[in-house]
Design an enzyme around this catalytic site. Structure first.
Site, mmCIF file in Angstrom:
data_model
loop_
_atom_site.group_PDB
_atom_site.id
_atom_site.type_symbol
_atom_site.label_atom_id
_atom_site.label_comp_id
_atom_site.label_asym_id
_atom_site.label_seq_id
_atom_site.Cartn_x
_atom_site.Cartn_y
_atom_site.Cartn_z
ATOM 1 N N CYS A 122 8.521 -2.937 9.726
ATOM 2 C CA CYS A 122 9.801 -2.450 9.184
ATOM 3 C C CYS A 122 10.175 -1.049 9.644
ATOM 4 C CB CYS A 122 9.798 -2.542 7.659
ATOM 5 S SG CYS A 122 8.362 -1.823 6.863
ATOM 6 N N LYS A 195 1.415 -7.863 -2.744
ATOM 7 C CA LYS A 195 2.394 -6.778 -2.591
ATOM 8 C C LYS A 195 3.728 -7.278 -3.123
ATOM 9 C CE LYS A 195 4.735 -3.865 0.747
ATOM 10 N NZ LYS A 195 4.792 -3.380 2.134
ATOM 11 N N GLU A 233 -2.429 -15.528 -3.667
ATOM 12 C CA GLU A 233 -2.316 -14.738 -2.432
ATOM 13 C C GLU A 233 -3.646 -14.063 -2.091
ATOM 14 O OE1 GLU A 233 -0.297 -14.227 -0.097
ATOM 15 O OE2 GLU A 233 1.755 -14.605 -0.717
ATOM 16 N N LYS A 248 -0.440 -3.911 -5.046
ATOM 17 C CA LYS A 248 0.534 -2.838 -4.807
ATOM 18 C C LYS A 248 1.881 -3.210 -5.390
ATOM 19 C CE LYS A 248 3.026 -0.692 -1.041
ATOM 20 N NZ LYS A 248 3.482 -0.822 0.317
ATOM 21 N N SER A 274 4.997 5.438 -3.424
ATOM 22 C CA SER A 274 5.890 6.598 -3.379
ATOM 23 C C SER A 274 6.683 6.803 -4.669
ATOM 24 C CB SER A 274 6.847 6.455 -2.192
ATOM 25 O OG SER A 274 7.553 5.233 -2.266
ATOM 26 N N TYR A 313 -0.653 9.565 -2.736
ATOM 27 C CA TYR A 313 -0.130 10.827 -2.215
ATOM 28 C C TYR A 313 -0.723 12.014 -2.975
ATOM 29 C CZ TYR A 313 2.947 7.425 -0.136
ATOM 30 O OH TYR A 313 3.408 6.331 0.553
HETATM 31 C C1 PBG Z 1 5.596 -1.267 4.976
HETATM 32 C C2 PBG Z 1 5.102 -0.518 3.793
HETATM 33 C C3 PBG Z 1 5.827 -0.065 2.673
HETATM 34 C C4 PBG Z 1 4.931 0.643 1.895
HETATM 35 C C5 PBG Z 1 3.701 0.588 2.527
HETATM 36 N N1 PBG Z 1 3.819 -0.146 3.687
HETATM 37 C C6 PBG Z 1 7.267 -0.172 2.343
HETATM 38 C C7 PBG Z 1 7.911 -1.454 2.066
HETATM 39 O O1 PBG Z 1 7.283 -2.510 1.977
HETATM 40 O O2 PBG Z 1 9.151 -1.403 1.978
HETATM 41 C C8 PBG Z 1 5.283 1.351 0.615
HETATM 42 C C9 PBG Z 1 4.475 2.557 0.313
HETATM 43 C C10 PBG Z 1 5.058 3.463 -0.706
HETATM 44 O O3 PBG Z 1 6.117 3.189 -1.324
HETATM 45 O O4 PBG Z 1 4.439 4.505 -0.932
HETATM 46 N N2 PBG Z 1 5.827 -2.618 4.723
HETATM 47 ZN ZN ZN Z 2 7.145 -3.639 6.271
#
Ligand code: PBG
Ligand code: ZN
Length: 328
Positions: A122, A195, A233, A248, A274, A313
């Site tokens: 992405c 995820k 999963e 996650k 994040s 973080y």
């Molecule tokens: C990529 C990815 C993402 C995160 C980790 N790897 C973003 C998403 O899936 O949009 C999110 C990490 C975070 O929010 O700290 N796929």
């Molecule tokens: Zn991605």
């Protein structure tokens, strides 16, 4: 009062509280995420994540030295390329941003620092989706072959571990096979197994410029309502050869960390994402909460739920809190 059971007996002072403490923390389970962008002499603050920066590879040592000062020797790398295209070429390019950052760290630090690379598309696709588009849809099987290439290129650049975060079906098995075929039998896979399609990724997408140009990620990331499906999963990824399973985000999914703890003997990771970081920082800066206390308590909840590994973080601050005895 006559009472046989007085739980407060074991809470009378710090020594006895320490003795009966059920959750012990170690900084060894912490992984710090770092964003790298193409260019030179860059250390750019990320607005959506106060205290976090985007680095160019030539300044990698600033980020790493700071980690080591706090006792953090594991990092997970994300890349922001200059050029994006339909098939995310820079994600698997020999001289892609993550490959170059990995090389820079490995050259300077060798085995002193453990480098995990996030495997996804992405940040590298012009449309911002985590795979190859066929029309408006992310095509599963062609995406898997690109993910295999990404993982192999990262391992070739010196990555110690790869962590696929795309949520395509069968990608763990595909990546395992591709790594093995290329002589990387000893590179472990930490799978983002469960995820979720989460609003908590908002600040990351600002930081990495990876928001989808249209639609959302619900056709590949999981529905937040589904806990049993998360176990399915995770079990599939274990069968396909994952070495570590991840849940996650963390805070909103602690129930699933706990449930997975009962179902697998693999190490469990969780990613405190994040949005979790940004909320704590923002509320702390506004004087609404005790930022340090909330950080400590949230971290304890993840370990208590069953996480062995936390990607966060706050890794440096948590390592300090563990050393001071405020966590664990
Ligand atoms: C990529 C990815 C993402 C995160 C980790 N790897 C973003 C998403 O899936 O949009 C999110 C990490 C975070 O929010 O700290 N796929
Ligand atoms: Zn991605």
């Amino acid at each position: 009062m006559e009472m046989k059971n007085r739980p407060r007996r074991l809470r009378q002072n710090p020594i006895i509280r320490g003795m009966v403490r059920e959750t012990r923390a170690s900084k060894d389970g912490l992984i710090y995420p770092i964003f790298f962008e193409e260019g030179e002499n860059i250390k750019a603050p990320i607005d959506s994540m106060p205290g976090q920066f985007r680095f160019s590879p030539d300044r990698a040592s600033e980020a790493i030295d700071e980690c080591l000062e706090h006792g953090i020797d594991k990092v997970i790398l994300f890349g922001i390329p200059k050029e994006k295209d339909e098939v995310g070429t820079q994600a698997w390019h020999e001289h892609g941003i993550v490959q170059e950052a990995t090389r820079a760290i490995k050259k300077a630090y060798g085995d002193q620092v453990y480098v995990v690379c996030d495997v996804c598309m992405c940040e590298y696709t012009s449309h911002g989706h985590c795979g190859i588009l066929h029309g408006q849809e992310v095509d599963n099987d062609s995406t898997v072959s690109y993910l295999e290439r990404i993982a192999v290129s990262q391992a070739a650049a010196g990555a110690d571990m790869v962590a696929p975060s795309d949520m395509m079906d069968g990608r763990v098995g595909g990546i395992r096979q591709a790594l093995d075929d290329n002589g990387f039998q000893n590179i472990p896979i930490m799978s983002y197994a469960a995820k979720f399609a989460s609003y908590y990724y908002g600040p990351f997408r600002d930081a990495a410029g990876s928001a989808p140009a249209f639609g959302d990620r619900r056709a590949y990331q999981m529905d937040p309502h589904n806990g049993r499906e998360a176990m399915k999963e995770a079990m599939l990824d274990e069968e396909e050869g994952a070495d570590i399973l991840m849940v996650k985000p963390a805070i909103a999914y602690l129930d699933l960390i706990r449930e997975l703890r009962y179902r697998t003997d693999l190490p469990i990771a969780t990613y405190s994402v994040s949005g979790e970081y940004a909320m704590i920082k923002a509320a702390g800066a506004a004087g609404l909460i005790d930022e340090y206390g909330i950080m400590c308590e949230s971290t304890v909840s993840m370990i208590r739920a069953g996480a062995d590994i936390i990607i966060t973080y706050f890794a440096k601050e948590i390592a300090d809190a563990i050393r001071k005895g405020d966590i664990g």
